[in-house]
Structures are given as structure tokens and as C-alpha cells.
Design an enzyme around this catalytic site. Structure first.
Site, PDB file in Angstrom:
ATOM      1  CB  SER A  12      -0.710   0.013   1.220  1.00 13.91           C
ATOM      2  OG  SER A  12      -1.438   1.186   1.374  1.00 13.91           O
TER       3      SER A  12
ATOM      4  CE1 TYR B 182      -4.259  -2.398   5.170  1.00 15.65           C
ATOM      5  CE2 TYR B 182      -3.193  -0.294   4.560  1.00 15.65           C
ATOM      6  CZ  TYR B 182      -3.937  -1.308   4.218  1.00 15.65           C
ATOM      7  OH  TYR B 182      -4.206  -1.581   2.737  1.00 15.65           O
TER       8      TYR B 182
HETATM    9  N1  LIG Z   1      -8.573  -0.824  -1.709  1.00 12.91           N
HETATM   10  C1  LIG Z   1      -7.511  -0.113  -1.599  1.00 12.91           C
HETATM   11  O1  LIG Z   1      -7.650   1.206  -1.660  1.00 12.91           O
HETATM   12  C2  LIG Z   1      -6.219  -0.890  -0.965  1.00 12.91           C
HETATM   13  C3  LIG Z   1      -5.078   0.137  -0.966  1.00 12.91           C
HETATM   14  C4  LIG Z   1      -3.951  -0.297  -0.480  1.00 12.91           C
HETATM   15  C5  LIG Z   1      -3.921  -1.762  -0.174  1.00 12.91           C
HETATM   16  N2  LIG Z   1      -4.809  -2.652  -0.577  1.00 12.91           N
HETATM   17  C6  LIG Z   1      -4.739  -3.970  -0.099  1.00 12.91           C
HETATM   18  O2  LIG Z   1      -5.339  -4.660  -1.365  1.00 12.91           O
HETATM   19  C7  LIG Z   1      -5.744  -5.932  -0.703  1.00 12.91           C
HETATM   20  C8  LIG Z   1      -7.227  -6.388  -0.905  1.00 12.91           C
HETATM   21  O3  LIG Z   1      -7.941  -5.588  -0.392  1.00 12.91           O
HETATM   22  P1  LIG Z   1      -9.523  -4.940  -0.927  1.00 12.91           P
HETATM   23  O4  LIG Z   1      -9.214  -3.386  -0.977  1.00 12.91           O
HETATM   24  O5  LIG Z   1      -9.775  -5.582  -1.894  1.00 12.91           O
HETATM   25  O6  LIG Z   1     -10.346  -5.103   0.342  1.00 12.91           O
HETATM   26  P2  LIG Z   1     -11.616  -6.324   0.490  1.00 12.91           P
HETATM   27  O7  LIG Z   1     -12.668  -5.978  -0.675  1.00 12.91           O
HETATM   28  O8  LIG Z   1     -11.870  -6.186   2.011  1.00 12.91           O
HETATM   29  O9  LIG Z   1     -11.075  -7.807   0.276  1.00 12.91           O
HETATM   30  C9  LIG Z   1     -10.003  -8.413   1.005  1.00 12.91           C
HETATM   31  C10 LIG Z   1     -10.104  -9.800   1.030  1.00 12.91           C
HETATM   32  O10 LIG Z   1      -8.956 -10.121   1.798  1.00 12.91           O
HETATM   33  C11 LIG Z   1      -9.702 -11.549   2.117  1.00 12.91           C
HETATM   34  N3  LIG Z   1      -9.334 -11.769   3.650  1.00 12.91           N
HETATM   35  C12 LIG Z   1      -9.405 -10.802   4.778  1.00 12.91           C
HETATM   36  N4  LIG Z   1      -9.120 -11.599   5.925  1.00 12.91           N
HETATM   37  C13 LIG Z   1      -8.637 -13.076   5.748  1.00 12.91           C
HETATM   38  C14 LIG Z   1      -8.280 -14.084   6.223  1.00 12.91           C
HETATM   39  N5  LIG Z   1      -7.860 -14.046   7.399  1.00 12.91           N
HETATM   40  N6  LIG Z   1      -8.227 -15.199   5.426  1.00 12.91           N
HETATM   41  C15 LIG Z   1      -8.468 -15.433   4.107  1.00 12.91           C
HETATM   42  N7  LIG Z   1      -8.729 -14.112   3.257  1.00 12.91           N
HETATM   43  C16 LIG Z   1      -8.904 -12.865   4.114  1.00 12.91           C
HETATM   44  C17 LIG Z   1     -11.070 -11.183   2.098  1.00 12.91           C
HETATM   45  O11 LIG Z   1     -11.849 -12.600   2.067  1.00 12.91           O
HETATM   46  P3  LIG Z   1     -12.753 -13.384   2.858  1.00 12.91           P
HETATM   47  O12 LIG Z   1     -13.455 -12.149   4.068  1.00 12.91           O
HETATM   48  O13 LIG Z   1     -13.776 -13.963   2.201  1.00 12.91           O
HETATM   49  O14 LIG Z   1     -11.823 -14.261   3.709  1.00 12.91           O
HETATM   50  C18 LIG Z   1     -11.190 -10.418   0.781  1.00 12.91           C
HETATM   51  O15 LIG Z   1     -11.265 -11.225  -0.320  1.00 12.91           O
HETATM   52  C19 LIG Z   1      -5.109  -5.980   0.751  1.00 12.91           C
HETATM   53  O16 LIG Z   1      -4.150  -6.496   1.130  1.00 12.91           O
HETATM   54  C20 LIG Z   1      -5.317  -4.469   0.861  1.00 12.91           C
HETATM   55  O17 LIG Z   1      -4.568  -4.256   2.173  1.00 12.91           O
HETATM   56  C21 LIG Z   1      -6.012  -2.140  -0.771  1.00 12.91           C
END
Ligand SMILES: NC(=O)c1ccc[n+]([C@@H]2O[C@H](COP(=O)([O-])OP(=O)(O)OC[C@H]3O[C@@H](n4cnc5c(N)ncnc54)[C@H](OP(=O)(O)O)[C@@H]3O)[C@@H](O)[C@H]2O)c1
Length: 248
Positions: free
Chosen positions: A139, A153
């Protein structure tokens, strides 16, 4: 075309990466805890691309043993894995000392310790194959210590970025490649509540297109989307804290 394992594929960036990689002709190994979401995603992908192969497994990335079992089982399904995307992550957190050690610990365990387990499991497979591409979803918050609910985070993402760079250092000139993605704000379930308040929020489709492009090029690291985050990265990294506070 290759086989790509994506963790956290049940929503947000993981699910959209699966859609976009399928459209590019890649086969997919998808995992998360919410398998109903994975079933829906597989149906959607196969309806659009009937000749793709999409395998699914339930995985809680905080269960170390299960991480190794699931990665090896996917490897056996496909006879190898070309790319593993460590994407599962959590945006929970609270200012330190406010009684929410549980939330901060969960964030630390999911975003760093579980990411380490995933990187270990992937690297074991890649070392055996003497080939593979590891992608770590970090991130922009890794650039700098962040306040309040972002403190833990940001610390986990900084650790994840260093993990990736350490591997890149070791693997210079070798066939195993490592990409670290520094994502800016991209619409997903994680940031649904902040989407109205932040500048520079990319749509899920556009943000993930930028991620997929950097991954396909096997860039060692990328700020995604490139605009505005490539220009903001050095400012975020070096601005004195009072200036940073005014900017973010
Ligand atoms: N969106 C942004 O602006 C942004 C910015 C920087 C970085 N990121 C990174 O991008 C990645 C994806 O995030 P997102 O934005 O797509 O958020 P999201 O829509 O909340 O998706 C998070 C995903 O992680 C999975 N997850 C969470 N805890 C888990 C666990 N204990 N075991 C297995 N799977 C787990 C969830 O699946 P289940 O709940 O079904 O298990 C879900 O599929 C993350 O690493 C986040 O830090 C996102």
C-alpha cells in the site's frame, strides 16, 4: 498463458484481478473464507470465458498449516503455479492505547504474519520449480508511519514491502521474480466507508487494471494507479510530518 493463485479473491481487488486475468487468458486458483462469493465469481468468469480453468478452495490465511496445504493442493491440481498474488488483507485498526489491541493484533497477524506464511508457501513451490512470480499487495501507506486507525496497517504494509525487497535482493538475476505493488485508494469493501471522503479514489476496474498491467510486466515495484501515486510517493516518503499532515 499461466496459472495464477490469488488469495483474498472473494471481494474487492482480488475478485477484480481474477476477472481481468481470466479475460487475458490465465487459469486461476482462487481462495478466501467466503466460498459462496468464490462460487459466484467462478460462475461469472466461466460464463464469460468457458475455456478458462478456475479452481476454488476455502482458506483462512491466519491458519498457517492451511496456507501450506491449500497452496500445495492448487499446485498439484495444475501441475505447477506460475504466479502467486498475496492479496488477502484487513483494514481494521484503532489508535494505539485505546483498548483495541484485538483489532490491531488481527491486522498485524493477517497483513504481515499471514502474508509471510503465504510468501513461504509460494517460495517453496517456486524454488522447486526454479520459476515463478510472487506478487505482494502492499500500500502507499507503506511509505510512511500513519496516524490513528492506520498506524498498524501502515506498519504491516511497510514490513511487507521490505519482505518483498529482501527477496528481490536475494533473487537478482534468478528466474524467480517478485513484484511489490504500492496501491493507492482503489474502491473496495475495505474502504467503502471512506470512499466519499478521500481524494484520488480510483474505481475498482481502473485501479485493478493498473495493478494487472504492472504484474504482467513483472515490474519489481509499482505505485498503482501510476497517477497520482508515482508523483506522490517521494513526497509521502520525505515530507516533514507537519507538511504530511496538511497534505493527507
Ligand atoms: N482498496 C484499497 O484502496 C487498497 C489500498 C492499498 C492496499 N490494499 C490492499 O489490497 C488487498 C485487498 O484489499 P481490498 O481493498 O480488495 O479489500 P476487501 O474488498 O475487503 O478484500 C479483502 C480480501 O481479503 C480476504 N481476507 C481478509 N482476511 C482474510 C483471512 N483471514 N483469510 C483469508 N482471506 C482473508 C477477504 O476474503 P474473506 O473475507 O472472504 O476471507 C477479501 O477477499 C489488501 O491486502 C489491502 O491491504 C487495498
Amino acid at each position: 498463458m499461466s496459472t495464477i493463485l490469488i488469495t483474498g479473491a472473494s471481494s474487492g481487488l482480488g475478485a477484480e484481478m481474477a476477472r481481468q486475468f481470466a479475460a487475458k487468458g490465465h487459469d486461476l486458483a482462487l481462495c478466501a473464507r467466503r466460498t459462496d462469493r468464490l462460487d459466484e465469481l467462478r460462475s461469472e468468469i466461466l460464463a464469460a470465458h468457458a475455456d478458462r480453468r478456475v479452481e476454488l478452495r476455502a482458506l483462512d490465511v491466519n491458519d498457517d498449516e492451511q496456507v501450506f496445504e491449500v497452496f500445495r493442493a492448487f499446485r498439484d491440481d495444475f501441475g505447477g503455479l506460475d504466479r502467486v498474488i498475496v492479496n488477502a488483507g484487513l483494514g481494521k485498526g484503532a489508535p494505539l492505547g485505546t483498548g483495541r489491541y484485538d483489532a490491531n493484533r488481527e491486522t498485524a497477524m493477517t497483513n504481515f504474519v499471514a502474508a509471510l506464511a503465504q510468501a513461504e508457501a509460494a517460495m517453496e513451490i517456486f524454488r522447486e520449480q526454479d520459476a515463478g512470480h510472487l506478487v505482494l499487495v502492499s500500500s502507499m501507506s507503506a511509505m510512511r508511519g500513519m496516524p490513528k486507525s492506520m498506524t498498524v496497517y501502515a506498519a504491516t504494509k511497510a514490513a511487507l514491502s521490505h519482505l518483498g525487497e529482501g527477496l528481490q535482493y536475494e533473487l537478482l538475476g534468478k528466474p524467480i521474480k517478485v513484484t511489490v505493488l504500492h496501491c493507492g485508494y482503489i474502491a473496495s469493501e475495505m474502504n467503502e466507508r471512506v470512499q466519499q471522503q478521500v481524494k484520488f479514489m480510483a474505481s475498482t476496474e481502473d485501479g485493478v487494471r493498473s495493478m494487472v498491467d504492472a504484474i504482467e510486466k513483472q515490474k519489481p515495484h509499482a505505485y498503482v494507479p501510476a497517477v497520482p501515486w508515482t508523483a506522490l510517493a517521494p513526497v509521502m516518503k520525505h515530507a516533514p510530518l507537519p507538511l504530511l499532515k496538511r497534505l493527507l
